[in-house]
Design an enzyme around this catalytic site. Structure first.
Site, mmCIF file in Angstrom:
data_model
loop_
_atom_site.group_PDB
_atom_site.id
_atom_site.type_symbol
_atom_site.label_atom_id
_atom_site.label_comp_id
_atom_site.label_asym_id
_atom_site.label_seq_id
_atom_site.Cartn_x
_atom_site.Cartn_y
_atom_site.Cartn_z
ATOM 1 N N HIS A 182 0.838 -1.208 0.000
ATOM 2 C CA HIS A 182 0.000 0.000 0.000
ATOM 3 C C HIS A 182 0.872 1.258 0.000
ATOM 4 O O HIS A 182 0.702 2.153 -0.845
ATOM 5 C CB HIS A 182 -0.912 -0.011 1.233
ATOM 6 C CG HIS A 182 -1.779 1.192 1.369
ATOM 7 N ND1 HIS A 182 -3.113 1.195 1.034
ATOM 8 C CD2 HIS A 182 -1.514 2.459 1.805
ATOM 9 C CE1 HIS A 182 -3.627 2.392 1.247
ATOM 10 N NE2 HIS A 182 -2.676 3.193 1.724
ATOM 11 N N GLU A 183 1.811 1.308 0.939
ATOM 12 C CA GLU A 183 2.649 2.509 1.035
ATOM 13 C C GLU A 183 3.560 2.649 -0.185
ATOM 14 O O GLU A 183 3.842 3.762 -0.630
ATOM 15 C CB GLU A 183 3.464 2.488 2.333
ATOM 16 C CG GLU A 183 2.628 2.474 3.606
ATOM 17 C CD GLU A 183 1.598 3.602 3.674
ATOM 18 O OE1 GLU A 183 1.795 4.657 3.029
ATOM 19 O OE2 GLU A 183 0.581 3.421 4.376
ATOM 20 N N HIS A 229 1.757 4.421 -2.942
ATOM 21 C CA HIS A 229 1.891 5.880 -2.810
ATOM 22 C C HIS A 229 3.261 6.312 -3.324
ATOM 23 O O HIS A 229 3.399 7.335 -4.014
ATOM 24 C CB HIS A 229 1.779 6.295 -1.336
ATOM 25 C CG HIS A 229 0.395 6.330 -0.793
ATOM 26 N ND1 HIS A 229 -0.634 7.014 -1.401
ATOM 27 C CD2 HIS A 229 -0.138 5.786 0.337
ATOM 28 C CE1 HIS A 229 -1.736 6.879 -0.683
ATOM 29 N NE2 HIS A 229 -1.461 6.141 0.384
ATOM 30 N N HIS A 251 3.496 6.544 -7.039
ATOM 31 C CA HIS A 251 2.792 7.734 -7.513
ATOM 32 C C HIS A 251 3.707 8.963 -7.399
ATOM 33 O O HIS A 251 3.734 9.821 -8.288
ATOM 34 C CB HIS A 251 1.531 7.918 -6.667
ATOM 35 C CG HIS A 251 0.445 8.698 -7.330
ATOM 36 N ND1 HIS A 251 -0.719 9.045 -6.686
ATOM 37 C CD2 HIS A 251 0.324 9.216 -8.581
ATOM 38 C CE1 HIS A 251 -1.506 9.719 -7.505
ATOM 39 N NE2 HIS A 251 -0.884 9.848 -8.664
#
Length: 680
Positions: free
Chosen positions: A468-469, A472, A475
């Site tokens: 999940h991290e 980010h 991105h």
């Protein structure tokens, strides 16, 4: 002696940064910026993109590059000296950014650029930067009378201090309580790694036996595995009353007044700007168009999920009664019996999976997956400057071109903020001198560190947290945009910013992805097919209960900021209303979850916690294209990279989503992925 925070290298020199460096560096940069901005706006006749926007971008990036490592150290190596320096700088920075948002000369300069004939000749990205800036000027009170502008500035300054105070109270309350025992029988049922960590925690305090803290890995281990019901209750009550007027440290580090003041100031700030509530103000920069749309979205999900959650809770209550004669299922029983029911039903548990997810193998799998999907290579670096021995660093490249760098700080330790997060250290941008500044990310987790000579072994939940991290991070790091304001996650609507992070979690459930990231830490054998089948079968276990819990948080946050009236709204009463509407299990009256709800009182999620579910709709639907075309399909991966990851905030999220998916998002893939569709 030079100040390392003023030396603008590619990477910060953490080993040289001391608390006493922070305030002088920030003071110097703020004074320099104010002087230069005055010069930039002095002659309107020479305004251009190059003489205004790029110059301002340069000034603010230098400030950001100095503040980022200072702020980061405060979160991961907290000390009294760092905290004091950090807190002295916060009001100064808040004042500066407020001034900038209310600078009439600067506003008129941007307005002139937007109305000039050169505007249409600018690139879409440049126009987006200017349009966003004009919107933000208005949201900063540029059109207010002077007295109201001054009040806005005061509100911003106070809010900055209060949100930091909230966060510090939670950290201090978490570290201010522990349970000490010299009776090993108290820990019966807990995993070996958790008992070893408790022994280590006792040793660091020079105590005999075992110490259980309120750091999440320790708390989670007790609530999920400890057979001692009294111990589970003790931990639950201590954890759920942190920083409040209840529990073992009642009144110490109490956030009650802090929360009230934060809400009052936010309400006043929104009213100053002409919004009827802080929720309306919050939505001005989000995908969602109105409070009614958000509330309708959440209640629709609740309506579909609550019957499933009620059915799951009944099954769990029946199981606990049958297994142990537990007459009433309490909140400190839920995780414990859920784990036992999961093991009975699927013969699988997080602890059974842990040996197959050593951190080195998980990282190898993540690296291989990013290469297969996005054509991006990740190489670990041997030599770099760091803040702790646990930290690792990676270089990202594609076709021989270095794209970005990433720090990874994986393990829990004292004086480190709990949870997991990604933050920007440097943003990708084209500098005034023509050089390209590469993005650098911080990736921070709080996993259990290696014990007894074994590598760190992750639960499957922790694997998904890492992915999940890192979503980010991708991105932030894979952006091709060269203007800081819309580069990476900058300028991305808050309710779309979770799209890449939740999207990357999907591969933690796919056999092709799991094959890359799992192997037994001793034998190297792959995750056995039988265990994999059980894990996938258990994927939707209690999905309804998890869904309504997230909806409870989202609805509480949004209603609180939408309905709040000073002197009228009772925070606890509103939370109780939300729980009556959507929850299936009620906590004890003393529970003060809201007092440590840092996302909305100290993070960026005020009137925005719904973003997790909103973005989950986007991510589930985006992943459904991979389900149709192949989960490791490099062409589909390239499309996602080019249309989502590389574009940053350069276009509206819906426009980017449609470019990738070919249509607007559907909620059906989320309901299917969550196991809600086709059930009660």
């Amino acid at each position: 002696m030079t100040n390392p925070l003023l030396e603008q290298h590619l990477l910060p020199e953490f080993s040289r940064i001391k608390a006493e460096h922070i305030e002088p560096a920030i003071d110097q940069l703020l004074a320099r910026n104010r002087s230069r901005i005055e010069q930039l706006t002095a002659d309107p006749s020479v305004l251009s993109w190059e003489t205004l926007v790029l110059q301002l971008d340069e000034l603010n990036d230098e400030l950001s590059r100095a503040w980022s490592p200072a702020s980061h150290l405060n979160a991961v190596m907290n000390s009294d000296e760092l905290r004091e320096a950090y807190n002295r700088c916060l009001p100064k920075l808040s004042e500066y950014w407020t001034e900038l948002g209310q600078n009439q000369a600067l506003f008129k300069a941007y307005q002139a650029l937007s109305e000039g004939e050169g505007y249409q000749r600018m690139s879409p990205e440049q126009r987006k930067v200017i349009d966003n800036a004009l919107r933000d000027f208005k949201l900063s009170g540029i059109n207010l009378p002077v007295e109201q502008q001054q009040r806005y500035a005061e509100l911003r300054k106070k809010l900055s201090a209060l949100t930091t105070g909230f966060s510090e109270n939670v950290l201090d309350a978490t570290q201010g309580w522990f349970h000490h025992t010299q009776n090993e029988a108290d820990l019966q049922g807990m995993p070996e790694h958790a008992i070893a960590a408790a022994a280590q925690a006792a040793s660091t305090r020079e105590l005999q036996g075992w110490v259980i803290t309120l750091d999440f890995p320790a708390y989670y281990a007790v609530l999920t595995y400890a057979d001692n019901r009294g111990l589970r209750e003790q931990l639950y009550r201590a954890y759920s009353t942190r920083a409040s007027d209840q529990g073992p440290n009642a009144g110490k580090w109490d956030n009650s007044g802090v929360m009230q003041e934060i809400l009052e100031l936010r309400h006043e700030l929104a009213a100053l700007l002409g919004f009827s509530s802080y929720a309306d103000y919050s939505l001005a920069t989000k995908m969602a168009e109105s409070p009614e749309q958000v509330l309708g979205f959440l209640r629709d999900l609740a309506e579909k999920s609550k019957p499933v959650a009620q059915q799951e809770l009944q099954e769990l209550s029946d199981f606990a009664a049958e297994l142990d004669g537990t007459a009433e299922l309490m909140p400190w029983d839920v995780s414990y019996y859920a784990e036992k029911l999961k093991q009975q039903r699927y013969e699988v548990s997080q602890q059974m999976l842990r040996p197959y997810f050593p951190l080195p193998k998980v990282l190898d799998g993540l690296i291989a997956l990013v290469d297969k999907l996005f054509g991006v290579q990740i190489r670990e670096m041997d030599s770099f400057d760091s803040w702790h021995d646990d930290v690792r660093m990676f270089e990202l490249s594609r076709d021989g071109e270095t794209l970005a760098y990433c720090y990874l700080d994986p393990f829990a330790r004292s004086n480190k903020r709990g949870g997991a997060w990604m933050d920007g250290c440097r943003v990708r941008r084209r500098c005034v001198d023509g050089k390209l500044q590469l993005p650098v990310a911080y990736l921070v987790c709080n996993f259990t560190p290696p014990l007894n000579g074994k590598p760190a072994l992750l639960t499957h939940d922790e694997v998904t947290t890492l992915f999940h991290e890192f979503g980010h991070g991708l991105h932030h790091m894979l952006t091709r945009i060269e203007y800081a304001d819309i580069s990476g996650i900058n300028g991305v609507a808050w309710d779309a910013v979770e799209l890449p992070s939740q999207f990357l979690e999907n591969w933690c459930w796919e056999p092709e992805g799991l094959a890359l990231m799992s192997a037994h830490h001793e034998t190297g054998e792959p995750l056995p097919q039988a265990l994999l089948d059980k894990m996938l079968a258990a994927k939707h276990f209690q999905a309804g209960m998890m869904m309504v819990r997230q909806i409870e948080f989202s609805l509480f946050d949004f209603r609180l900021h939408h309905e709040f009236q000073p002197g009228v709204t009772d925070i606890q009463a509103l939370l109780n209303q939300v729980r009556d509407e959507v929850s299936v299990i009620q906590p004890p009256a003393e529970n003060r979850f809201q007092h440590s709800f840092s996302h909305i009182f100290a993070g960026g999620y005020a009137a925005g916690y719904y973003s997790y579910k909103w973005a989950e709709v986007l991510s589930a639907d985006a992943f459904s294209r991979f389900e149709e075309e192949g989960v490791l399909n490099p062409t589909t991966g390239r499309d996602f990279r080019e249309n989502i990851l590389e574009k940053g905030g350069s276009a509206e999220p819906m426009e980017l989503f449609v470019a990738f998916r070919g249509r607007e998002p559907s909620v059906e893939p989320l309901l299917r992925h969550s196991g809600i569709t086709g059930r009660a």
